[in-house]
Scaffold this active site. Structure first.
Site, mmCIF file in Angstrom:
data_model
loop_
_atom_site.group_PDB
_atom_site.id
_atom_site.type_symbol
_atom_site.label_atom_id
_atom_site.label_comp_id
_atom_site.label_asym_id
_atom_site.label_seq_id
_atom_site.Cartn_x
_atom_site.Cartn_y
_atom_site.Cartn_z
ATOM 1 N N LYS A 124 0.874 -1.183 0.000
ATOM 2 C CA LYS A 124 0.000 0.000 0.000
ATOM 3 C C LYS A 124 0.910 1.231 0.000
ATOM 4 O O LYS A 124 0.764 2.147 0.817
ATOM 5 C CB LYS A 124 -0.925 -0.056 1.231
ATOM 6 N N ASP B 25 -1.625 -12.193 6.005
ATOM 7 C CA ASP B 25 -2.609 -12.874 6.846
ATOM 8 C C ASP B 25 -3.978 -12.836 6.144
ATOM 9 O O ASP B 25 -4.671 -13.856 6.021
ATOM 10 C CB ASP B 25 -2.664 -12.147 8.200
#
Ligand code: NAI
Length: 333
Positions: free
Chosen positions: A171, A228
Site C-alpha cells: 500500500k 494474513d
C-alpha cells in the site's frame, strides 16, 4: 535417522485434527516420531504455563514442529502464542500454497498461488499505545533485513519451482515510507532474477483481481498483515480454510501448521476437516526429504476428495473427521 517432531496439539479443533494427521502419517509409514505437548489456555489453567518449558526444549532439540491451531483471546488477555513462536524462533517466511483441487468445486478451477507472508514484523510486533482514552497508536515496523529475506525467498522459490511471476503486494501509495521501502527492495531484488516477471499490486486492487481472475497470479510476496488477510482469501478461492496449509520457516527452525484457527464453533463435534494440517504435514515431509511418503498421502487425499463420499461437512459431505481419516488411510498404498 528417524526425525523427531515436536507436536503442539493446540486447542478447539486442534487435538481432533492433530490426532487424525498423526495417525495418517503413521499409517503411511512416515519416518518420524512425535513428542506431543498440550498448549494454550487449558494448559495454562492446569499448569500455569501457556506453552510448557518442555515443549520449547523439545522444539529447540528437534527444530521441526507440527502445530495445531491455538485460540487467542480477542481484545484482551495473552498475546498470540502463534506470533510468540514465530518471533521467538525467527520463523520469518510464512509460505501458504493455495491450489485448486478438481474434486472441490468452486467458481475458480485454476488457482495455483503461493503466498509468501513476512512473519516477524509489521503491525504484528504488538506495539500499541493508549495516547488518551480516545486515541490509540499502533506501530507498523518494516525493516530492510526482514523485507530482503522474504522477498529473496519468494524469488528463489519461483526459480526452483519453475514459477513465472512474483507479485509484490503493498500500500505504498499511502504508506510511502514503510511499504515504499518494501516495494523498492522488491524492485532491487527483482533485477537479480531476469527470467521471472516481477510486478507489484496495491493490496485493494489485488483483492479485486483475485476474486475476478485468480489465474493471473503465481507467487505473491507481502508484509505480515496483508499476508494474513490475502491468504485467507486464497483459501476461499480453493474451497475454504480447511484446505490451506502453511510452512513457517526460519534459518534454524521450521514449523508447519494449517492456516485456519481453532474453530471453537465446531470444536468437539468431530466434523473438522484435517486436510489443511495434513497438507502442512506433507510440506514437512517434503522439507525432510520424504517426498515419496508425502506424495503417497497427497494421492490418497485426492482420491478421497474425488470420490466425495467420505468428506467433512465444510466440503458438503457428512463424514466425521475420523471417517475421513480412515478413508484416507484405506487409500494409502
Ligand atoms: P477459524 O479459522 O478458527 O474459523 C473460521 C471459520 O472456518 C469457522 O466457521 C470454522 O468453523 C471454519 N473452519 C476453520 N477451520 C476449519 C476446519 N479445519 N474444518 C472445517 N471448518 C473450519 O477463525 P476464527 O474463528 O476467527 O478464530 C478462532 C480462534 O483461532 C481465534 O482465537 C484465533 O485467534 C485463532 N487462530 C489461530 C491460528 C493459529 O493457531 N495458527 C490462526 C488463526 C486463528
Amino acid at each position: 535417522m528417524t526425525n523427531k517432531i515436536t507436536v503442539m496439539k493446540g486447542d478447539g479443533i486442534g487435538p481432533e485434527i492433530c490426532d487424525a494427521v498423526m495417525q495418517i502419517l503413521k499409517a503411511a509409514k512416515a519416518d518420524v516420531t512425535f513428542e506431543c505437548f498440550e498448549v494454550g489456555e487449558a494448559e495454562y489453567k492446569r499448569n500455569g504455563e501457556l506453552i510448557p518449558k518442555e515443549a520449547y526444549e523439545s522444539f529447540e532439540r528437534n527444530r521441526i514442529m507440527l502445530k495445531a491451531p491455538i485460540t487467542t483471546p480477542i481484545g484482551k488477555g495473552f498475546r498470540s502464542l502463534n506470533v510468540t513462536l514465530r518471533k521467538r524462533y525467527d520463523l520469518y517466511a510464512n509460505i501458504r500454497p493455495a491450489k485448486s483441487n478438481t474434486a472441490v468445486v468452486t467458481p475458480f478451477p485454476n488457482v495455483d498461488i503461493v503466498t509468501f507472508r513476512e512473519n516477524t514484523e509489521d503491525l504484528y510486533v504488538g506495539v500499541e499505545e493508549e495516547v488518551d482514552e480516545n486515541t490509540v497508536h499502533a506501530t507498523k515496523i518494516i525493516t530492510r533485513k526482514a523485507s530482503e529475506r522474504i522477498i529473496e525467498d519468494a524469488f528463489e522459490y519461483a526459480l526452483k519451482h519453475g514459477r513465472k511471476k512474483v507479485t509484490c503486494v503493498h500500500k505504498a501509495n499511502i504508506l510511502k515510507l514503510s511499504d515504499g521501502m518494501f516495494l523498492s527492495i522488491f524492485q532491487e531484488i527483482a533485477k537479480r532474477y531476469p527470467s521471472i516477471i516481477a510486478e507489484d499490486k496495491i493490496i485493494d486492487a489485488l483483492c479485486m483481481r483475485l476474486v475476478m481472475d485468480p489465474s493471473e497470479f503465481d507467487v505473491l510476496v507481502m508484509p505480515n498483515l496483508y499476508g494474513d488477510i490475502v491468504s485467507d482469501l486464497t483459501s476461499g478461492l480453493i474451497g475454504g480454510l480447511g484446505l490451506l496449509p502453511s510452512a513457517n520457516l526460519g534459518k534454524d527452525h521450521a514449523m508447519f501448521e494449517a492456516v485456519h484457527g481453532s474453530a471453537p464453533d465446531i470444536a468437539g463435534k468431530h466434523i473438522a476437516n484435517p486436510t489443511a494440517l495434513l497438507w502442512s504435514a506433507c510440506m514437512m515431509l517434503e522439507y525432510l526429504g520424504q517426498n515419496d511418503c508425502a506424495g503417497k498421502i497427497r494421492k490418497a487425499v485426492d482420491v478421497v476428495l474425488a470420490e466425495g463420499t467420505s468428506v467433512t461437512p465444510d466440503l458438503k459431505g457428512n463424514a466425521t473427521t475420523e471417517q475421513y481419516r480412515d478413508a484416507i488411510i484405506a487409500k494409502l498404498s
